[in-house]
Write a protein that holds these residues in place. Sequence first.
Motif, short mmCIF file in Angstrom:
data_model
loop_
_atom_site.label_atom_id
_atom_site.label_comp_id
_atom_site.label_asym_id
_atom_site.label_seq_id
_atom_site.Cartn_x
_atom_site.Cartn_y
_atom_site.Cartn_z
N VAL A 58 -4.43 -8.36 -2.88
CA VAL A 58 -3.95 -7.08 -3.44
C VAL A 58 -4.68 -5.91 -2.78
N LEU A 59 -6.00 -6.02 -2.68
CA LEU A 59 -6.79 -4.94 -2.09
C LEU A 59 -6.49 -4.78 -0.60
N GLU A 60 -6.28 -5.90 0.08
CA GLU A 60 -6.08 -5.88 1.52
C GLU A 60 -4.68 -5.38 1.90
N TRP A 90 1.71 -0.71 -2.50
CA TRP A 90 1.21 -1.20 -3.78
C TRP A 90 2.28 -1.89 -4.62
N PHE A 91 2.50 -1.40 -5.83
CA PHE A 91 3.31 -2.15 -6.79
C PHE A 91 4.83 -2.06 -6.55
N TYR A 97 -8.83 2.49 2.24
CA TYR A 97 -9.24 3.89 2.04
C TYR A 97 -9.01 4.70 3.31
N ILE A 98 -9.37 4.12 4.46
CA ILE A 98 -9.18 4.82 5.74
C ILE A 98 -7.68 5.07 5.99
N ALA A 99 -6.85 4.06 5.71
CA ALA A 99 -5.40 4.22 5.88
C ALA A 99 -4.86 5.32 4.97
N HIS A 100 -5.34 5.35 3.72
CA HIS A 100 -4.89 6.36 2.76
C HIS A 100 -5.32 7.75 3.20
N SER A 156 -16.94 -8.63 0.88
CA SER A 156 -15.53 -9.01 1.00
C SER A 156 -14.62 -7.90 0.52
N PHE A 157 -14.90 -7.39 -0.69
CA PHE A 157 -14.08 -6.31 -1.23
C PHE A 157 -14.27 -5.03 -0.42
N GLY A 158 -15.50 -4.82 0.07
CA GLY A 158 -15.79 -3.59 0.80
C GLY A 158 -14.94 -3.44 2.04
N ILE A 159 -14.83 -4.52 2.81
CA ILE A 159 -14.03 -4.45 4.05
C ILE A 159 -12.57 -4.17 3.73
#
Length: 519
Positions: A214-216, A223-224, A415-418, A406-409
């Motif tokens: 989901v995060l990746e 998103w949804f 975040y960078i894409a957004h 793991s979550f950070g990457i």
Amino acid sequence: METGFRKWVIVVTIITSTIIELIDTTIVNVSINTMSGNLGASLEDTAWVITSYAIANVIVIPMTSFLAEKIGRKQYYIGSILLFTLASALCGFSTNLWELVAFRFLQGIGGGALLSTSQAILFETFAPKERSTAAGIFSLGIIIGPSVGPVLGGYIIDNLSWQWIFYVNIPIGLMAAFLSYAYLRPSKASTDKRSIDWLGIFLLTAGVGSLQVVLERGETDDWFSASYIVVLSILSVISLALLIWWELKIEFPVINLRVLKSTTLSISALMTFVLGFCLFSAIFVFPLYAQRIIGYTAFQTGMMMLPGTLMAALVSPFLGKILQSGVRPQYIIITGFLFSAIFGFMMSGSNLETGSAYFFIPLIFRGLGNALLIVPLTALAVSELKPHEIPQGAALNNMMRQMGGSFGIALINTYIAHRAAANRTALITHVTPGDPITQQRMQAIINNLVAHGSNYYKAMQQAIAALENTVVRQTYLLSYMNAFLLLAILNATCIPLVLVTIKKRKVIKAGKVEVSDAH
């Protein structure tokens, strides 16, 4: 406890195994661009090569204590090295991205087991009074591994092919397995008949794996609005909720969440998650920034990170002794988060004209910050636990660091894409046909191209392309600056959490006041 030659052979073997495991968390970072092109995949998809390894680490770390006891520590350790080595070879032989992702997951299963088991073996090798030295040596591996990865990866990418970032593990892994077989003391498998917490393992895998997807992929697939993101989000919430309920219910859980009754451990685990998030995110973001925006080669990027790593390596062995001398870990932790925040704030102030000399100081702060956090955070985490709870508390803390990475990457990539979308929108509002500065720049480019033999129509097309390239570079420059600023803020917000654990608690007992330290 070991002495003499055997002791130091074990130390070298253990640290080598730890370093190659952690090198593989970051060695891929500087080769993402190359892999993406060679495998015909997007940058976002290729990031799965990194995150699949990290997910496997997170899943296997809390199981290692039980599995090592069940199988026998020596057998489990050697088996993990061989699995890691075999998976490394298979990664190099991969012919498409998703084969590579699958083998990286397998490599992470072997590597995650090495990380926790190495620490336990190292502590057993040293006498109790030398445990602080053992902690410093182990932290050296944790710091050197992720930081050396980009240097080694950069050299390999510039001089060989990306497959060699996996092939280099083969001789090292085989040598580590041989030395472990020859010098580690035999260990018997436990005769304990307690059952394996298979449901806990399944829920952990489903919950963390689904959340990671989901995060990746959330940002990429809006998103949804994507049905599979909705399904995986629900699966993640249900699995993690059931995991917490189940682990608190059964007698022998795969993750002993009961130790989180210690407020200090809970706060330390949260800070360790932030440490992992920022440690691995910085090593992921900086190579991309240096190569895609500033224009450095992979090897140049890795070499820029080397001085900070060497500084951390000089400091780490002394931290255990400093803690043993009575210095409270909180004071070192505050300094570590402060240095890490300074790195983020300084990096967020760089620009397209920034030279390599500028990065020297912030990268030194990054190295020192990480060195000052790893050992003291572990010491703080287990400081209030009973002796029999310490292995579970340490394993939980290790898991939080890897989970943070793991979550950070995944999150920093999203975040960078957004931010790139938002920054591009903000920039192009000023790049319009009616804007005098845009017209002036366009005309200057066209005149220059025409003067060098191009016709006016072709020159105009090239000028538009040049202007677009400038917008793209500025967009991603701002986005990477936003990412570094986010890391700085996350580090800074941990400092008040450390202050909470410093406060002395007043304990009223038998009509008198006793003071106890919350460390």
